[in-house]
Design an enzyme around this catalytic site. Structure first.
Site, mmCIF file in Angstrom:
data_model
loop_
_atom_site.group_PDB
_atom_site.id
_atom_site.type_symbol
_atom_site.label_atom_id
_atom_site.label_comp_id
_atom_site.label_asym_id
_atom_site.label_seq_id
_atom_site.Cartn_x
_atom_site.Cartn_y
_atom_site.Cartn_z
ATOM 1 N N ARG A 25 53.918 108.996 41.751
ATOM 2 C CA ARG A 25 54.342 110.271 42.349
ATOM 3 C C ARG A 25 55.336 110.016 43.491
ATOM 4 O O ARG A 25 55.432 108.888 43.987
ATOM 5 C CB ARG A 25 53.121 111.022 42.860
ATOM 6 C CG ARG A 25 52.237 111.466 41.707
ATOM 7 C CD ARG A 25 51.145 112.387 42.178
ATOM 8 N NE ARG A 25 50.342 112.816 41.043
ATOM 9 C CZ ARG A 25 49.501 113.827 41.064
ATOM 10 N NH1 ARG A 25 49.334 114.518 42.169
ATOM 11 N NH2 ARG A 25 48.807 114.150 39.969
ATOM 12 N N LEU A 50 22.065 110.851 47.638
ATOM 13 C CA LEU A 50 23.161 110.802 46.663
ATOM 14 C C LEU A 50 24.067 109.583 46.888
ATOM 15 O O LEU A 50 24.412 109.269 48.028
ATOM 16 C CB LEU A 50 24.002 112.078 46.804
ATOM 17 C CG LEU A 50 25.283 112.153 45.970
ATOM 18 C CD1 LEU A 50 24.952 112.375 44.497
ATOM 19 C CD2 LEU A 50 26.191 113.287 46.472
ATOM 20 N N ASP A 84 41.188 118.030 39.310
ATOM 21 C CA ASP A 84 42.596 118.288 39.002
ATOM 22 C C ASP A 84 42.993 119.716 39.384
ATOM 23 O O ASP A 84 42.142 120.607 39.401
ATOM 24 C CB ASP A 84 42.823 118.042 37.502
ATOM 25 C CG ASP A 84 44.289 117.847 37.169
ATOM 26 O OD1 ASP A 84 45.093 117.624 38.089
ATOM 27 O OD2 ASP A 84 44.626 117.930 35.975
ATOM 28 N N GLY A 85 44.264 119.896 39.686
ATOM 29 C CA GLY A 85 44.797 121.243 39.913
ATOM 30 C C GLY A 85 45.180 121.559 41.353
ATOM 31 O O GLY A 85 45.508 122.706 41.666
ATOM 32 N N ARG A 124 52.616 120.904 47.937
ATOM 33 C CA ARG A 124 51.512 120.313 47.180
ATOM 34 C C ARG A 124 50.424 119.741 48.087
ATOM 35 O O ARG A 124 49.233 119.820 47.785
ATOM 36 C CB ARG A 124 52.028 119.209 46.243
ATOM 37 C CG ARG A 124 52.897 119.715 45.112
ATOM 38 C CD ARG A 124 53.400 118.556 44.262
ATOM 39 N NE ARG A 124 52.307 117.770 43.716
ATOM 40 C CZ ARG A 124 51.670 118.054 42.585
ATOM 41 N NH1 ARG A 124 52.016 119.094 41.864
ATOM 42 N NH2 ARG A 124 50.693 117.292 42.168
ATOM 43 N N HIS A 167 46.134 119.536 48.238
ATOM 44 C CA HIS A 167 45.273 118.352 48.389
ATOM 45 C C HIS A 167 44.324 118.536 49.582
ATOM 46 O O HIS A 167 43.159 118.157 49.509
ATOM 47 C CB HIS A 167 46.119 117.092 48.579
ATOM 48 C CG HIS A 167 46.967 116.752 47.384
ATOM 49 N ND1 HIS A 167 46.465 116.731 46.096
ATOM 50 C CD2 HIS A 167 48.289 116.412 47.268
ATOM 51 C CE1 HIS A 167 47.438 116.401 45.253
ATOM 52 N NE2 HIS A 167 48.550 116.205 45.937
ATOM 53 N N ARG A 211 42.008 116.302 28.703
ATOM 54 C CA ARG A 211 42.255 114.872 28.530
ATOM 55 C C ARG A 211 41.491 114.062 29.575
ATOM 56 O O ARG A 211 41.029 114.587 30.585
ATOM 57 C CB ARG A 211 43.752 114.566 28.574
ATOM 58 C CG ARG A 211 44.467 115.088 29.804
ATOM 59 C CD ARG A 211 45.965 114.705 29.781
ATOM 60 N NE ARG A 211 46.649 115.302 30.906
ATOM 61 C CZ ARG A 211 47.421 116.386 30.828
ATOM 62 N NH1 ARG A 211 47.641 116.964 29.676
ATOM 63 N NH2 ARG A 211 47.991 116.889 31.925
ATOM 64 N N GLY A 224 47.850 120.657 42.994
ATOM 65 C CA GLY A 224 49.271 121.005 43.051
ATOM 66 C C GLY A 224 49.503 122.432 42.591
ATOM 67 O O GLY A 224 50.240 123.202 43.225
ATOM 68 N N ARG A 225 48.850 122.803 41.478
ATOM 69 C CA ARG A 225 49.014 124.165 40.949
ATOM 70 C C ARG A 225 48.449 125.207 41.913
ATOM 71 O O ARG A 225 49.003 126.286 42.076
ATOM 72 C CB ARG A 225 48.338 124.282 39.572
ATOM 73 C CG ARG A 225 49.238 123.820 38.438
ATOM 74 C CD ARG A 225 48.461 123.530 37.186
ATOM 75 N NE ARG A 225 47.856 122.207 37.248
ATOM 76 C CZ ARG A 225 47.112 121.690 36.281
ATOM 77 N NH1 ARG A 225 46.859 122.397 35.190
ATOM 78 N NH2 ARG A 225 46.627 120.486 36.403
ATOM 79 N N TRP A 226 47.343 124.847 42.540
ATOM 80 C CA TRP A 226 46.732 125.760 43.524
ATOM 81 C C TRP A 226 47.738 126.063 44.637
ATOM 82 O O TRP A 226 47.909 127.213 45.039
ATOM 83 C CB TRP A 226 45.474 125.108 44.110
ATOM 84 C CG TRP A 226 44.684 125.974 45.047
ATOM 85 C CD1 TRP A 226 43.629 126.787 44.725
ATOM 86 C CD2 TRP A 226 44.885 126.108 46.466
ATOM 87 N NE1 TRP A 226 43.158 127.418 45.853
ATOM 88 C CE2 TRP A 226 43.913 127.020 46.943
ATOM 89 C CE3 TRP A 226 45.781 125.555 47.382
ATOM 90 C CZ2 TRP A 226 43.812 127.385 48.283
ATOM 91 C CZ3 TRP A 226 45.685 125.929 48.725
ATOM 92 C CH2 TRP A 226 44.705 126.835 49.157
HETATM 93 C C1 IPE Z 1 43.949 112.765 37.023
HETATM 94 O O1 IPE Z 1 44.799 113.826 37.275
HETATM 95 C C2 IPE Z 1 43.790 111.925 38.256
HETATM 96 C C3 IPE Z 1 43.035 112.523 39.345
HETATM 97 C C4 IPE Z 1 42.461 113.696 39.329
HETATM 98 C C5 IPE Z 1 42.914 111.709 40.527
HETATM 99 P P1 IPE Z 1 46.356 113.749 36.977
HETATM 100 O O2 IPE Z 1 46.924 115.057 37.384
HETATM 101 O O3 IPE Z 1 46.940 112.537 37.575
HETATM 102 O O4 IPE Z 1 46.367 113.587 35.381
HETATM 103 P P2 IPE Z 1 47.467 114.013 34.312
HETATM 104 O O5 IPE Z 1 48.784 113.471 34.794
HETATM 105 O O6 IPE Z 1 47.468 115.503 34.266
HETATM 106 O O7 IPE Z 1 47.000 113.416 33.026
HETATM 107 C C1 IPE Z 2 44.665 116.370 41.483
HETATM 108 O O1 IPE Z 2 45.565 117.412 41.605
HETATM 109 C C2 IPE Z 2 44.726 115.427 42.680
HETATM 110 C C3 IPE Z 2 45.343 114.135 42.397
HETATM 111 C C4 IPE Z 2 45.741 113.713 41.231
HETATM 112 C C5 IPE Z 2 45.521 113.242 43.544
HETATM 113 P P1 IPE Z 2 47.069 117.301 41.106
HETATM 114 O O2 IPE Z 2 47.904 116.846 42.237
HETATM 115 O O3 IPE Z 2 47.149 116.492 39.865
HETATM 116 O O4 IPE Z 2 47.368 118.832 40.790
HETATM 117 P P2 IPE Z 2 48.228 119.417 39.574
HETATM 118 O O5 IPE Z 2 47.669 118.835 38.316
HETATM 119 O O6 IPE Z 2 49.636 119.011 39.817
HETATM 120 O O7 IPE Z 2 48.005 120.896 39.657
HETATM 121 MG MG MG Z 3 47.051 116.947 37.883
#
Ligand code: IPE
Ligand code: IPE
Ligand code: MG
Length: 237
Positions: A68, A128, A17-18, A30, A34, A191, A20-22
């Site tokens: 999304r 692996l 996760d993260g 965004r 990815h 979570r 988008g924030r990165w």
């Molecule tokens: C969980 O991240 C799904 C993946 C990393 C693929 P999300 O960004 O979708 O989860 P929420 O919305 O913060 O719970």
């Molecule tokens: C996780 O990063 C990748 C996917 C869910 C596909 P996010 O896209 O959820 O990034 P944030 O949480 O918005 O930073």
């Molecule tokens: Mg996320």
């Protein structure tokens, strides 16, 4: 930091996760996050190889991520296809066997074809096992498991009195893999987000504030090091 010497988890699962924030922190779209996130997968796979971890499950796209914006979803699907095409030779070189879990038929046709091609090409590897969770939802998986059990009952292959934890586990997408020993979630969120609901019952959790594109081998080693200090009790004393 050196790789820890003992108590290596057999199966590591990661909520990547993260991204988008990165990207946002850098004023980038965004999808750039990815793309950088896809690069981080490489180091992680390599780190798992170094540690002789047997299974690595990566949450790459959730069943809920279809909500999304269409442009982001499509860009992610194209990235997945490109990633598989480009990285398969490297997976072969590193003796990695690729697998996937989730409602794979939801993926665009080109993605499905590349995915199955990569799975087939790496099927003979015995290092692996890298499992990608794609269009994956834990609740959907349980529903699919129930449907599969009901089907077997209808066919008369099993009797409902025979259903127990072990049998149900064999009707999940993960039937061929042991439950994860260690769950890592990046970017600080506390979570599960519908990931491996059944399988994570006794998994050790490790949450790091690092955003996924910044997560490197050293971070994986730090998580495994912490895991090796944990005491697992499974409800006992
Ligand atoms: C969980 O991240 C799904 C993946 C990393 C693929 P999300 O960004 O979708 O989860 P929420 O919305 O913060 O719970
Ligand atoms: C996780 O990063 C990748 C996917 C869910 C596909 P996010 O896209 O959820 O990034 P944030 O949480 O918005 O930073
Ligand atoms: Mg996320």
């Amino acid at each position: 930091m050196a790789a820890p010497a003992q108590a290596i988890p057999r199966h590591v699962a990661i909520i990547m996760d993260g991204n988008g924030r990165w990207a946002k922190e850098r004023g980038l779209p965004r999808i750039k996050g990815h793309e950088q996130g896809a690069q981080a997968v490489r180091a992680c796979v390599e780190g798992c190889g170094d540690l002789r971890i047997e299974y690595l499950t990566l949450y790459a796209f959730s069943a809920e991520n279809w909500q999304r914006p269409r442009a982001e979803v499509m860009a992610l699907m194209r990235l997945l296809e490109r990633f598989l095409k480009e990285k398969t030779p490297e997976l072969l070189e590193k003796n990695v066997r690729l697998q996937a879990i989730g409602r794979l038929t939801d993926l665009p046709g080109a993605c499905q074809r590349q995915l199955h091609k990569s799975i087939e090409q790496t099927a003979g590897n015995n290092g692996l096992t890298l499992i990608l969770a794609l269009s994956y939802g834990g609740r959907l998986e349980i529903i699919d498991g129930i449907k599969s059990l009901l089907h077997e009952i209808e066919l008369g292959h099993i009797d409902r009195a025979m259903i127990d934890v072990e049998m149900f586990s064999k009707h999940l997408y993960t039937r061929y893999y042991p439950d994860p020993d260690l769950l890592i979630r990046t970017s600080g969120e506390m979570r599960i987000s519908n990931f491996l609901l059944w399988q994570l019952s006794y998994t050790e959790m490790y949450v790091t504030p690092k955003l996924w594109p910044d997560f490197g081998k050293e971070d994986l080693f730090a998580a495994v090091e912490e895991f090796s200090q944990r005491q697992r009790r499974y409800g006992g004393v």
